[in-house]
Design an enzyme around this catalytic site. Sequence first.
Site: not given
Length: 499
Positions: A192, A268, A302, A399
């Site tokens: 996806k 991850e 990231c 983040e």
Amino acid sequence: MSSSFTYQFDTPTYKGTSTVPTGLFINGKFVEPVQKGTIEVLNPVNGKVITSVAAGTAADIDIAAQAARKAYKERWGLKVPGAQRGRMLSKLADLLQANADEFSALEALDVGKTFNAARNSVSSTIAALRYYAGWADKIQGKTIETNEKKLAYTRHEPIGVVGAIIPWNFPLAMLSWKIGPALAAGNAVILKPSELTPLTALRLCPLFVEAGFPDGVINIVNGYGSTAGQALSEHMAVDKIAFTGSTLTGRKIMEAAAKTNLKKVTLELGGKSPSVIFDDVDLEQTVKWVSHGIFLNHGQACTASSRIFVQAGIYDKFLKAFTEHTLSLKVGDPFEPDTYQGPQVSQTQFERIMGYIKSGKEDGATVHIGGERHGNEGYFIKPTIFTECKSSMKIVQEEIFGPVAAVIKFTTEEEAVEEANNTLYGLACSVFTRDIDRAIRVAHSIEAGTAWINCHNSTELSVPFGGFKQSGIGRELGEYALEHYTNVKAVHVNIGHRL
């Protein structure tokens, strides 16, 4: 039959036409979704609609899962020798190489990254496919010495059907990090893509067929995370989920896997990576690497070095040089050859980043440069540097996923390590110093899955990548990744023992 759309590129860096199917790729062909839903794909440069693609739901995931299971059982897995699987992956890499500029243009259009940066992503994708093509016939167990009356050995067998959910920041590269080891090990895949950036994955589907992959071995199902993604995570015919994205979504995927068939999960997830800069650095090189660390892909990485710890003795010099370098980065049209930073990927992401900038101001940090939108349309944000930051601030703890850096002064090595580890995340870090003893000591002390010394955002396909703490479970890349796409079977052969 599903439809397609054609886009004409007429830019300074690429001129050409790309035709992209807009359906769901299931069992070797494009089909319409069961519920006939669509998702608008927007151009982040101006917020206008590029096209609409099919929106898959749980019903489509079920069809894809049955197709993948049938393909795995009947015409894939260990029925196809590793050398043959490797040839297909190599052929796919060759086909992508032959169309590299078109794919680069599509990724630049879809994500908003510069054409040059997209080229690098496409090159990385090609390299990853070739790397795992080389591994396909080298996945092996071993014999284990026990006693003279027994032969014991292990087999590394494919898991079965792998569900892969990838993010929007590096669509093609993340696709290759998932399907590369999965296919090399003999698994079937349902992938996806992000609903924000599905175009390159869809364009790649005809190349899967041309490369010779049997029908059902690779399936691409567009859809929203809350529908298609959740259905994939919960499906009883899916044996493993490989996910790259936010920690919040990672928790939901683990929960779904636990509540259904306890499928294997690799995650991850997010990061808040520190860069620790000591007094003795090569200042020019350090500034360039730290800038690459935080502003790569518009800060939408990231591993972004969003916390920059600078030792007091060089703090002023570093800040001056870092400021000058940052101001030199051109923000603008991704297809202009000298543009470094394009727009953020979406209105939602733009608002999220601007919200963090507002929070930083309210918490008492100083906007040294940037801190505002660039231009009057699209999702552009000026590269931003905060100073006078404290570890309790949201901009230091959470983040942001944007071009926003917090620069923080420190005095001692011990202080720097303590502050670097003051985070829920543990994905990556970097250490800058000419003292190799200190470099290795500090790199070993920071709780992160990747530690760079005198560089940042410098991954290698052969070196594992993944996080500590809430930055994830498992490893991508290298031989280590293959461990997460195989089951180890122990076989005991009696060659003389009598009861």
